[in-house]
Design a protein around this motif. Sequence first.
Motif, PDB file in Angstrom:
ATOM      1  N   ASN A   1      63.219 -79.380  79.099  1.00 60.00           N
ATOM      2  CA  ASN A   1      62.830 -80.713  79.553  1.00 60.00           C
ATOM      3  C   ASN A   1      63.688 -81.133  80.739  1.00 60.00           C
ATOM      4  O   ASN A   1      64.836 -80.701  80.866  1.00 60.00           O
ATOM      5  CB  ASN A   1      62.995 -81.752  78.429  1.00 60.00           C
ATOM      6  CG  ASN A   1      62.130 -81.437  77.225  1.00 60.00           C
ATOM      7  OD1 ASN A   1      61.068 -80.820  77.347  1.00 60.00           O
ATOM      8  ND2 ASN A   1      62.570 -81.855  76.049  1.00 60.00           N
ATOM      9  N   VAL A   2      63.138 -81.995  81.581  1.00 54.67           N
ATOM     10  CA  VAL A   2      63.861 -82.515  82.738  1.00 54.67           C
ATOM     11  C   VAL A   2      63.814 -84.033  82.705  1.00 54.67           C
ATOM     12  O   VAL A   2      62.748 -84.623  82.459  1.00 54.67           O
ATOM     13  CB  VAL A   2      63.255 -82.009  84.068  1.00 54.67           C
ATOM     14  CG1 VAL A   2      63.965 -82.643  85.258  1.00 54.67           C
ATOM     15  CG2 VAL A   2      63.340 -80.494  84.152  1.00 54.67           C
ATOM     16  N   ALA A   3      64.951 -84.688  82.924  1.00 52.58           N
ATOM     17  CA  ALA A   3      65.019 -86.147  83.019  1.00 52.58           C
ATOM     18  C   ALA A   3      65.610 -86.515  84.372  1.00 52.58           C
ATOM     19  O   ALA A   3      66.648 -85.978  84.777  1.00 52.58           O
ATOM     20  CB  ALA A   3      65.878 -86.726  81.894  1.00 52.58           C
ATOM     21  N   LEU A   4      64.945 -87.433  85.085  1.00 56.45           N
ATOM     22  CA  LEU A   4      65.432 -87.947  86.360  1.00 56.45           C
ATOM     23  C   LEU A   4      65.991 -89.343  86.114  1.00 56.45           C
ATOM     24  O   LEU A   4      65.251 -90.255  85.729  1.00 56.45           O
ATOM     25  CB  LEU A   4      64.295 -87.997  87.383  1.00 56.45           C
ATOM     26  CG  LEU A   4      63.584 -86.665  87.654  1.00 56.45           C
ATOM     27  CD1 LEU A   4      62.417 -86.872  88.622  1.00 56.45           C
ATOM     28  CD2 LEU A   4      64.549 -85.632  88.197  1.00 56.45           C
ATOM     29  N   ALA A   5      67.291 -89.506  86.300  1.00 61.06           N
ATOM     30  CA  ALA A   5      67.974 -90.757  85.974  1.00 61.06           C
ATOM     31  C   ALA A   5      68.360 -91.490  87.255  1.00 61.06           C
ATOM     32  O   ALA A   5      69.066 -90.944  88.101  1.00 61.06           O
ATOM     33  CB  ALA A   5      69.208 -90.482  85.133  1.00 61.06           C
ATOM     34  N   GLU A   6      67.899 -92.750  87.371  1.00 60.85           N
ATOM     35  CA  GLU A   6      68.226 -93.587  88.527  1.00 60.85           C
ATOM     36  C   GLU A   6      69.400 -94.511  88.194  1.00 60.85           C
ATOM     37  O   GLU A   6      69.701 -94.750  87.012  1.00 60.85           O
ATOM     38  CB  GLU A   6      66.992 -94.386  88.939  1.00 60.85           C
ATOM     39  CG  GLU A   6      65.826 -93.485  89.351  1.00 60.85           C
ATOM     40  CD  GLU A   6      64.574 -94.255  89.695  1.00 60.85           C
ATOM     41  OE1 GLU A   6      64.558 -94.946  90.731  1.00 60.85           O
ATOM     42  OE2 GLU A   6      63.595 -94.175  88.915  1.00 60.85           O
TER      43      GLU A   6
END
Length: 313
Positions: A90-95
């Motif tokens: 899984n990939v999570a893009l965190a701002e």
Amino acid sequence: MIVTLTLNPSLDRTIEIGSLSRGAVIRAAATRLDPGGKGVNVSRALLANRIRSRAVVPFGGDEGRQLVSLLSAEGIDMVTVPVSGPTRSNVALAEPDGTVTKINEPGTALSPAELDTVAEVVLSAAGSADWVVASGSLPPEVPSDVYARLCRRFGGAGINVAVDTSGPALAAAVAASPALVKPNREELGEVTGMAIMSLGDAIEAARRLRDRGARTVLASLGPDGAVLLQDDRVWYGECPVAEPRSTVGAGDAMLAGFLAAGARGEAAFVEALAWATAAVGLPGSRMPSPGDIRRDDVRVTGADPALPLRSGG
């Protein structure tokens, strides 16, 4: 002793970015790789706070071997079950404002024989357990009543079962009278068919789950905190996050904190909120340790049914 089952574990890569812009080349500010899956995260949170647990983890392929290596490096007490398909990534893009965009692979199908093997391993591991935590999404082709069957099997043996899942798997599990379910706002709405727009809506939806069989409902409401329905009581609480980093695993930390504190009443509810809030302030799916947890910041108040919930909570 708490045994966790993660039927659909993962490698979780979190990438911190300045902002998400479709079609653009985005440079990462930081990245980290963590072992993932809801039950895995519950065990990781318990270990970080020196609470004994054992994780049952099916794994396959190079990704699965890497997952097991990461868990071993953290010192997780686990029972691994080899399966034929590869473990998902899984990939999570965190701002910077705490917004997280997740891309989750569906996982690999488990054959009936593999599922039977996993079930036998859980039964063996749970011999002296107080709780079995059955959590996370189901891999493709796994029957939606798999958690419900665990509830019936362990409930008859006097072992409490906590379920944290969604959709048909949650609906089936609730009907099997689990000791605890931990839905989030979206899952509450999905399983009851309600629009969860206010605190009153969340409480009513949780009551419906209790009416259908769940003995305790701990519902996370994102930035609006959480509600606990247990026996004839309702608690509402929240805990501010000074600098949100990632919401990945926060619900798992909440469940771990609640179980670690005995899973009863206001004291356990405060612990759950404190652990979840600490997780939001950490990068990736890192689980909070004692130095991260601020119980004094938790506010448990009367539940105002008219309180609107924030958009996207």
